[in-house]
Design a protein around this motif. Structure first.
Motif, PDB file in Angstrom:
ATOM      1  N   ILE A 276       0.855  -1.192   0.000  1.00 13.72           N
ATOM      2  CA  ILE A 276       0.000   0.000   0.000  1.00 13.72           C
ATOM      3  C   ILE A 276       0.888   1.239   0.000  1.00 13.72           C
ATOM      4  O   ILE A 276       1.843   1.320   0.784  1.00 13.72           O
ATOM      5  N   PRO A 277       0.596   2.215  -0.873  1.00 16.30           N
ATOM      6  CA  PRO A 277       1.385   3.445  -0.893  1.00 16.30           C
ATOM      7  C   PRO A 277       1.320   4.176   0.453  1.00 16.30           C
ATOM      8  O   PRO A 277       0.314   4.124   1.166  1.00 16.30           O
ATOM      9  N   GLU A 278       2.413   4.855   0.787  1.00 18.52           N
ATOM     10  CA  GLU A 278       2.521   5.531   2.079  1.00 18.52           C
ATOM     11  C   GLU A 278       1.454   6.603   2.262  1.00 18.52           C
ATOM     12  O   GLU A 278       0.894   6.760   3.356  1.00 18.52           O
ATOM     13  N   ASN A 279       1.135   7.340   1.182  1.00 20.80           N
ATOM     14  CA  ASN A 279       0.119   8.393   1.320  1.00 20.80           C
ATOM     15  C   ASN A 279      -1.269   7.813   1.608  1.00 20.80           C
ATOM     16  O   ASN A 279      -2.063   8.421   2.309  1.00 20.80           O
ATOM     17  N   LEU A 280      -1.547   6.618   1.120  1.00 21.50           N
ATOM     18  CA  LEU A 280      -2.823   5.965   1.420  1.00 21.50           C
ATOM     19  C   LEU A 280      -2.875   5.493   2.876  1.00 21.50           C
ATOM     20  O   LEU A 280      -3.910   5.565   3.524  1.00 21.50           O
ATOM     21  N   LEU A 281      -1.742   5.048   3.393  1.00 25.85           N
ATOM     22  CA  LEU A 281      -1.672   4.669   4.812  1.00 25.85           C
ATOM     23  C   LEU A 281      -1.926   5.876   5.706  1.00 25.85           C
ATOM     24  O   LEU A 281      -2.582   5.763   6.742  1.00 25.85           O
ATOM     25  N   LYS A 282      -1.416   7.045   5.296  1.00 26.04           N
ATOM     26  CA  LYS A 282      -1.643   8.268   6.074  1.00 26.04           C
ATOM     27  C   LYS A 282      -3.120   8.650   6.073  1.00 26.04           C
ATOM     28  O   LYS A 282      -3.635   9.162   7.060  1.00 26.04           O
ATOM     29  N   VAL A 283      -3.808   8.396   4.965  1.00 28.72           N
ATOM     30  CA  VAL A 283      -5.239   8.686   4.886  1.00 28.72           C
ATOM     31  C   VAL A 283      -6.015   7.735   5.794  1.00 28.72           C
ATOM     32  O   VAL A 283      -6.994   8.140   6.437  1.00 28.72           O
ATOM     33  N   MET A 284      -5.603   6.489   5.871  1.00 34.23           N
ATOM     34  CA  MET A 284      -6.312   5.492   6.666  1.00 34.23           C
ATOM     35  C   MET A 284      -6.040   5.627   8.166  1.00 34.23           C
ATOM     36  O   MET A 284      -6.802   5.124   8.986  1.00 34.23           O
ATOM     37  N   GLU A 285      -4.962   6.314   8.530  1.00 36.12           N
ATOM     38  CA  GLU A 285      -4.592   6.448   9.943  1.00 36.12           C
ATOM     39  C   GLU A 285      -5.694   7.071  10.806  1.00 36.12           C
ATOM     40  O   GLU A 285      -5.996   6.549  11.882  1.00 36.12           O
ATOM     41  N   PRO A 286      -6.348   8.163  10.372  1.00 38.17           N
ATOM     42  CA  PRO A 286      -7.434   8.708  11.196  1.00 38.17           C
ATOM     43  C   PRO A 286      -8.590   7.718  11.395  1.00 38.17           C
ATOM     44  O   PRO A 286      -9.207   7.696  12.454  1.00 38.17           O
ATOM     45  N   PHE A 287      -8.875   6.903  10.395  1.00 42.41           N
ATOM     46  CA  PHE A 287      -9.927   5.899  10.537  1.00 42.41           C
ATOM     47  C   PHE A 287      -9.582   4.930  11.665  1.00 42.41           C
ATOM     48  O   PHE A 287     -10.467   4.477  12.393  1.00 42.41           O
TER      49      PHE A 287
ATOM     50  N   ILE B 206     -25.455   4.210   0.326  1.00 39.53           N
ATOM     51  CA  ILE B 206     -24.101   3.895  -0.140  1.00 39.53           C
ATOM     52  C   ILE B 206     -23.454   5.054  -0.900  1.00 39.53           C
ATOM     53  O   ILE B 206     -22.234   5.154  -0.946  1.00 39.53           O
ATOM     54  N   PHE B 207     -24.242   5.966  -1.453  1.00 37.42           N
ATOM     55  CA  PHE B 207     -23.676   7.024  -2.292  1.00 37.42           C
ATOM     56  C   PHE B 207     -22.576   7.847  -1.609  1.00 37.42           C
ATOM     57  O   PHE B 207     -21.520   8.062  -2.214  1.00 37.42           O
ATOM     58  N   PRO B 208     -22.738   8.315  -0.367  1.00 39.53           N
ATOM     59  CA  PRO B 208     -21.637   9.078   0.257  1.00 39.53           C
ATOM     60  C   PRO B 208     -20.365   8.251   0.429  1.00 39.53           C
ATOM     61  O   PRO B 208     -19.253   8.779   0.273  1.00 39.53           O
ATOM     62  N   ILE B 209     -20.511   6.965   0.711  1.00 41.33           N
ATOM     63  CA  ILE B 209     -19.348   6.093   0.820  1.00 41.33           C
ATOM     64  C   ILE B 209     -18.681   5.960  -0.540  1.00 41.33           C
ATOM     65  O   ILE B 209     -17.458   6.016  -0.662  1.00 41.33           O
ATOM     66  N   MET B 210     -19.501   5.834  -1.575  1.00 42.67           N
ATOM     67  CA  MET B 210     -18.979   5.708  -2.934  1.00 42.67           C
ATOM     68  C   MET B 210     -18.214   6.964  -3.358  1.00 42.67           C
ATOM     69  O   MET B 210     -17.166   6.876  -4.002  1.00 42.67           O
ATOM     70  N   VAL B 211     -18.719   8.135  -2.978  1.00 40.38           N
ATOM     71  CA  VAL B 211     -18.020   9.388  -3.274  1.00 40.38           C
ATOM     72  C   VAL B 211     -16.657   9.388  -2.589  1.00 40.38           C
ATOM     73  O   VAL B 211     -15.645   9.758  -3.186  1.00 40.38           O
ATOM     74  N   GLY B 212     -16.612   8.940  -1.336  1.00 38.53           N
ATOM     75  CA  GLY B 212     -15.337   8.848  -0.619  1.00 38.53           C
ATOM     76  C   GLY B 212     -14.368   7.885  -1.274  1.00 38.53           C
ATOM     77  O   GLY B 212     -13.167   8.157  -1.362  1.00 38.53           O
ATOM     78  N   VAL B 213     -14.871   6.765  -1.760  1.00 38.08           N
ATOM     79  CA  VAL B 213     -14.020   5.787  -2.448  1.00 38.08           C
ATOM     80  C   VAL B 213     -13.426   6.400  -3.715  1.00 38.08           C
ATOM     81  O   VAL B 213     -12.221   6.278  -3.973  1.00 38.08           O
ATOM     82  N   VAL B 214     -14.258   7.068  -4.491  1.00 36.83           N
ATOM     83  CA  VAL B 214     -13.778   7.678  -5.740  1.00 36.83           C
ATOM     84  C   VAL B 214     -12.769   8.793  -5.439  1.00 36.83           C
ATOM     85  O   VAL B 214     -11.724   8.890  -6.096  1.00 36.83           O
TER      86      VAL B 214
ATOM     87  N   THR C 226     -10.850   9.130  -2.787  1.00 36.89           N
ATOM     88  CA  THR C 226      -9.616   8.514  -2.294  1.00 36.89           C
ATOM     89  C   THR C 226      -8.803   7.967  -3.452  1.00 36.89           C
ATOM     90  O   THR C 226      -7.576   8.149  -3.503  1.00 36.89           O
ATOM     91  N   ASN C 227      -9.469   7.327  -4.404  1.00 37.58           N
ATOM     92  CA  ASN C 227      -8.764   6.787  -5.561  1.00 37.58           C
ATOM     93  C   ASN C 227      -8.291   7.877  -6.515  1.00 37.58           C
ATOM     94  O   ASN C 227      -7.354   7.677  -7.274  1.00 37.58           O
ATOM     95  N   THR C 228      -8.918   9.017  -6.497  1.00 42.26           N
ATOM     96  CA  THR C 228      -8.496  10.131  -7.346  1.00 42.26           C
ATOM     97  C   THR C 228      -7.269  10.820  -6.764  1.00 42.26           C
ATOM     98  O   THR C 228      -6.322  11.130  -7.483  1.00 42.26           O
ATOM     99  N   VAL C 229      -7.282  11.060  -5.463  1.00 48.91           N
ATOM    100  CA  VAL C 229      -6.256  11.879  -4.826  1.00 48.91           C
ATOM    101  C   VAL C 229      -5.050  11.062  -4.365  1.00 48.91           C
ATOM    102  O   VAL C 229      -3.913  11.492  -4.529  1.00 48.91           O
ATOM    103  N   ASN C 230      -5.268   9.892  -3.792  1.00 47.35           N
ATOM    104  CA  ASN C 230      -4.186   9.179  -3.114  1.00 47.35           C
ATOM    105  C   ASN C 230      -3.584   8.016  -3.876  1.00 47.35           C
ATOM    106  O   ASN C 230      -2.383   7.839  -3.871  1.00 47.35           O
ATOM    107  N   ASP C 231      -4.408   7.196  -4.476  1.00 42.46           N
ATOM    108  CA  ASP C 231      -3.897   6.007  -5.151  1.00 42.46           C
ATOM    109  C   ASP C 231      -4.857   5.640  -6.281  1.00 42.46           C
ATOM    110  O   ASP C 231      -5.957   5.177  -6.031  1.00 42.46           O
TER     111      ASP C 231
END
Length: 126
Positions: A35-46, A80-88, A90-95
């Motif tokens: 997993i890319p380091e920037n994605l790990l940083k995004v997941m840390e608050p979760f 599910i739509f707000p979760i889907m927006v977050g997924v997109v 995250t995939n746009t910005v981080n990985d």
């Protein structure tokens, strides 16, 4: 034929979110090593905010189940739509490696939302 396609796609979509939600509680899918380091940083608050990951998992489970059942599919698409927006996002910005599947899932979610637009009309009236 269109209704059969929507049913099959909706069941698969709902099962994917049901699986993702259950994984947040039972951790049966290991986190990949690469997993890319920037994605790990995004997941840390979760991970640090104790209630955020279970809440997301619960909404994925509820939304996935609602999405599978034809009578409640319109509500599941909204859940599910707000979760889907977050997924997109995250995939746009981080990985961007997961972008193709994220866009397919977003398209399915939007398709179901559009197919059920008449059910949402009362919510949008003044």
């Amino acid at each position: 034929m269109k209704q059969k396609i929507i049913f099959v796609v909706s069941v698969l979509f709902g099962l994917m979110f049901l699986n993702a939600g259950l994984n947040k509680f039972f951790n049966y899918m290991p986190i990949p090593e690469d997993i890319p380091e920037n994605l790990l940083k995004v997941m840390e608050p979760f991970m640090n905010i104790g209630w955020l990951l279970p809440l997301t998992g619960l909404m994925e489970i509820i939304g996935g189940i609602l999405f599978i059942i034809p009578k409640t599919r319109a509500l599941g698409a909204v859940v599910i739509f707000p979760i889907m927006v977050g997924v997109v996002l995250t995939n746009t910005v981080n990985d961007t490696s997961g972008m193709p599947i994220a866009l397919v899932l977003l398209a399915i979610n939007l398709w179901v939302l559009i197919e059920n637009k008449e059910k949402y009309r009362p919510m949008l009236r003044k």
